[in-house]
Design an enzyme around this catalytic site. Sequence first.
Site, mmCIF file in Angstrom:
data_model
loop_
_atom_site.group_PDB
_atom_site.id
_atom_site.type_symbol
_atom_site.label_atom_id
_atom_site.label_comp_id
_atom_site.label_asym_id
_atom_site.label_seq_id
_atom_site.Cartn_x
_atom_site.Cartn_y
_atom_site.Cartn_z
ATOM 1 N N HIS A 1 0.737 5.456 1.032
ATOM 2 C CA HIS A 1 0.057 6.559 1.714
ATOM 3 C C HIS A 1 0.217 7.826 0.882
ATOM 4 O O HIS A 1 1.324 8.115 0.403
ATOM 5 C CB HIS A 1 0.697 6.826 3.078
ATOM 6 C CG HIS A 1 0.578 5.711 4.044
ATOM 7 N ND1 HIS A 1 -0.319 5.714 5.085
ATOM 8 C CD2 HIS A 1 1.257 4.543 4.150
ATOM 9 C CE1 HIS A 1 -0.178 4.612 5.795
ATOM 10 N NE2 HIS A 1 0.766 3.872 5.232
ATOM 11 N N HIS B 1 0.838 -1.194 0.000
ATOM 12 C CA HIS B 1 0.000 0.000 0.000
ATOM 13 C C HIS B 1 0.874 1.246 0.000
ATOM 14 O O HIS B 1 2.031 1.213 0.418
ATOM 15 C CB HIS B 1 -0.959 0.019 1.197
ATOM 16 C CG HIS B 1 -0.287 0.069 2.534
ATOM 17 N ND1 HIS B 1 0.353 -1.020 3.106
ATOM 18 C CD2 HIS B 1 -0.136 1.102 3.408
ATOM 19 C CE1 HIS B 1 0.842 -0.668 4.282
ATOM 20 N NE2 HIS B 1 0.574 0.610 4.487
#
Length: 119
Positions: free
Chosen positions: A84, A82
């Site tokens: 951010h 992932h």
Amino acid sequence: MVAEDDDTLAFLDIHPAAPGHTLIIPKRPARDLLDAEADAVAAVARMVQQVARLLDVTFAPEGITVLQSNRAAAGQDVFYYHVHVIPRFQVDEVSISYQVLKDLDLADVARRMRAGQTS
């Protein structure tokens, strides 16, 4: 959820550093950047840019931080690839810091990295 395409999802972080702090993940599971397929990484990068533009229009931040960590030593605590995307302001409390290494032989580091290339 703030955005989605065939390959990625973008959704708000439940522990945000700032209003609009968004996570982007590939729909194809991967433990981290090193485990992800190249086309999934590219799809995530495209969505990161789309979300950054959305944050820029929505919140008019003074900056945007894009952060991605791999493995526990780097600070990864959710073991699913992932990224951010965090809108930033001069007065915010977000801190991303490191100590600068002095007297590092950059030519040696580059040589070692080139020697480790597999393609």
